[in-house]
Design a protein around this motif. Structure first.
Motif, PDB file in Angstrom:
ATOM      1  N   LEU A  75      31.080  24.735  98.969  1.00 44.48           N
ATOM      2  CA  LEU A  75      30.748  25.106 100.503  1.00 44.48           C
ATOM      3  C   LEU A  75      29.406  24.457 100.789  1.00 44.48           C
ATOM      4  O   LEU A  75      29.190  23.776 101.965  1.00 44.48           O
ATOM      5  CB  LEU A  75      30.829  26.388 100.721  1.00 44.48           C
ATOM      6  N   LYS A  76      28.377  24.782  99.867  1.00 42.70           N
ATOM      7  CA  LYS A  76      26.813  24.200 100.294  1.00 42.70           C
ATOM      8  C   LYS A  76      26.967  22.896 100.484  1.00 42.70           C
ATOM      9  O   LYS A  76      26.248  22.114 101.265  1.00 42.70           O
ATOM     10  CB  LYS A  76      26.026  24.792  99.327  1.00 42.70           C
ATOM     11  N   GLY A  77      27.761  22.195  99.461  1.00 40.67           N
ATOM     12  CA  GLY A  77      27.651  20.673  99.633  1.00 40.67           C
ATOM     13  C   GLY A  77      28.383  20.155 100.897  1.00 40.67           C
ATOM     14  O   GLY A  77      27.887  19.291 101.423  1.00 40.67           O
ATOM     15  N   TYR A  78      29.342  20.906 101.527  1.00 42.65           N
ATOM     16  CA  TYR A  78      29.924  20.350 102.607  1.00 42.65           C
ATOM     17  C   TYR A  78      29.077  20.437 103.780  1.00 42.65           C
ATOM     18  O   TYR A  78      28.923  19.447 104.417  1.00 42.65           O
ATOM     19  CB  TYR A  78      31.150  21.349 102.892  1.00 42.65           C
ATOM     20  N   TYR A  89      24.596  26.477 104.063  1.00 40.66           N
ATOM     21  CA  TYR A  89      25.483  27.317 103.909  1.00 40.66           C
ATOM     22  C   TYR A  89      24.934  28.719 103.101  1.00 40.66           C
ATOM     23  O   TYR A  89      24.220  28.396 102.138  1.00 40.66           O
ATOM     24  CB  TYR A  89      26.813  26.864 103.323  1.00 40.66           C
ATOM     25  N   LEU A  90      25.082  29.946 103.502  1.00 42.28           N
ATOM     26  CA  LEU A  90      24.548  30.894 102.904  1.00 42.28           C
ATOM     27  C   LEU A  90      25.506  32.026 101.944  1.00 42.28           C
ATOM     28  O   LEU A  90      26.605  32.213 102.435  1.00 42.28           O
ATOM     29  CB  LEU A  90      23.847  31.899 103.707  1.00 42.28           C
ATOM     30  N   THR A  91      25.320  32.129 100.901  1.00 41.14           N
ATOM     31  CA  THR A  91      26.329  33.122 100.101  1.00 41.14           C
ATOM     32  C   THR A  91      25.893  34.343 100.732  1.00 41.14           C
ATOM     33  O   THR A  91      24.780  34.825 101.490  1.00 41.14           O
ATOM     34  CB  THR A  91      25.863  33.360  98.673  1.00 41.14           C
ATOM     35  N   ALA A  92      26.988  35.497 100.484  1.00 42.45           N
ATOM     36  CA  ALA A  92      26.665  36.540 100.953  1.00 42.45           C
ATOM     37  C   ALA A  92      25.335  37.387 100.731  1.00 42.45           C
ATOM     38  O   ALA A  92      24.569  38.097 101.521  1.00 42.45           O
ATOM     39  CB  ALA A  92      27.688  37.623 100.586  1.00 42.45           C
TER      40      ALA A  92
END
Length: 389
Positions: A75-78, A89-92
């Motif tokens: 997801l971060k790569g997207y 993109y941040l994890t919780a």
């Protein structure tokens, strides 16, 4: 003379018109359909390539795959793939930390940290009334270990992450000073970060330094402004050097008492629409002002300087600013993660967007001697000259 047409001719014309309308509608519908089909096919190819890669890695990779980390990094790569330096993109867990940072409150020992050329971590700032201040730590002390783990075994971000924790939890830091290491034990606690510093200097000039724009900044700023004006300030110097920006909502509250009534700044979106970003009411402080800026003045801090400058309220002193004139929106997702996405450009109502360019100060001056703050001295000189006119 009016000419009449037969019923048959009228019906023929209607039929021709309907046929043309059908053909045109079909043509544009087909174009739209074809565009969507191409888009769907392109997406299918991308997802198929990802599936193929996933299958290959799972069949051949020697190590163990952490599924949660894999998902997070996909997801971060997207988001990274859209090639926007400000979108993330941040994890919780990362999102939780970011919200805490924006609030102006932190749980920890009360230090600002930076990388040291030695590979360890250097203490850049110590907050007042914090565990670090009470322990006797000093700025430029070097942290070499966290809970017994050498910093060089961790990357910088991991080391910082380990220093965070819940209020009341304990942490041990190994600190090096003058070549000697010493262990310090702390109990983490909640600390309000000071984002504003102020003082009265000679000739009734008020000085306010804004380090960043967090949720608590506007309260600290307005308190400082009220105190200075109540104590006889006749001119004001604002310092936003090394201020990387922050919350526009906080910026608006800081600008409100300084500017005339009306729309100050607007945001412009992808679809061509615009929205009022900063509005000021009728209350306005009337006195000479200068703003000190440098190459690290960015985002909301640039908009602070640009707003005062464009409304002829302040002279800008220093060096060219960073040039971040785009706005991000943070949206929490269903899984608790969040995406930070650039959604608009912004500018004052009197000037163009400075994104990628920066703001050129009225008086360009560099600090060439570490012991002399020429930018500060020039800003004070200019504002005091104006206050005596």
């Amino acid at each position: 003379m009016n000419k009449k047409i037969s019923l048959g001719l009228a019906l023929s014309l209607i039929a021709v018109s309907a046929t043309i309308t059908f053909i045109l509608t079909s043509f544009f519908s087909l174009q739209n359909f074809n565009t969507k089909v191409v888009d769907v096919n392109e997406k299918a190819k991308k997802y198929a390539a990802l599936q193929s890669l996933d299958n290959y890695v799972r069949e051949n990779y020697y190590g163990e795959i952490n599924e949660e980390e894999l998902s997070d990094n996909i997801l971060k790569g997207y988001v990274s793939g859209i090639n926007d330096r400000y979108s993330r993109y941040l994890t919780a867990e990362e999102y939780k930390e970011e919200k805490a940072d924006h609030s102006g409150d932190l749980v920890g020992v009360g230090v600002t940290l930076t990388r040291d050329e030695s590979g360890y971590i250097r203490i850049a700032e110590i907050f007042e009334d914090s565990p670090a201040a009470e322990s006797g730590l000093l700025e430029n002390d070097i942290i070499t270990a966290v809970d017994g783990t050498d910093i060089k075994e961790l990357d910088f971000d991991e080391a910082i992450s380990r220093m965070r924790g819940i209020e009341g939890s304990e942490i041990t830091l190994t600190v090096r000073r003058s070549g000697e290491d010493k262990e310090y034990k702390f109990t983490r606690r909640s600390i309000e970060v000071s984002t504003v510093e102020s003082k009265m200097i000679e000739n009734n000039t008020g000085y306010i330094k804004i380090k960043s724009f967090k949720e608590n900044t506007s309260h600290q700023f307005l308190s400082a402004l009220e105190s200075l004006t109540a104590n006889g300030a006749k001119s004001l110097v604002f310092d936003v050097r090394d201020n990387g920006g922050g919350l526009v909502s906080s910026l608006e509250k800081c600008l409100d008492p300084l500017l005339p009534e009306g729309i100050i700044a607007v945001a412009e979106y992808k679809d061509g629409s615009s929205e009022t970003l900063i509005y000021s009411d009728a209350s306005e402080i009337l006195m000479p002002m200068t703003v000190i800026v440098n190459e690290n003045t960015a985002s909301a801090a640039e908009l602070f300087a640009a707003s005062l400058h464009d409304f002829n309220k302040a002279t800008l002193v220093g060096t060219q600013t960073y040039g971040k004139g785009v706005m991000q929106s943070t949206t929490e997702l269903d899984n608790g993660d969040a995406v930070v996405l650039t959604i608009a450009k912004y500018k004052t109502v009197f000037s163009d967007c400075y994104d990628g360019i920066g703001i050129t100060p009225d008086v360009y001056i560099e600090n060439k001697d570490e012991k002399i703050d020429e930018q500060y001295n020039k800003a004070v000189e200019l504002v005091q000259a104006l206050s005596t006119q």
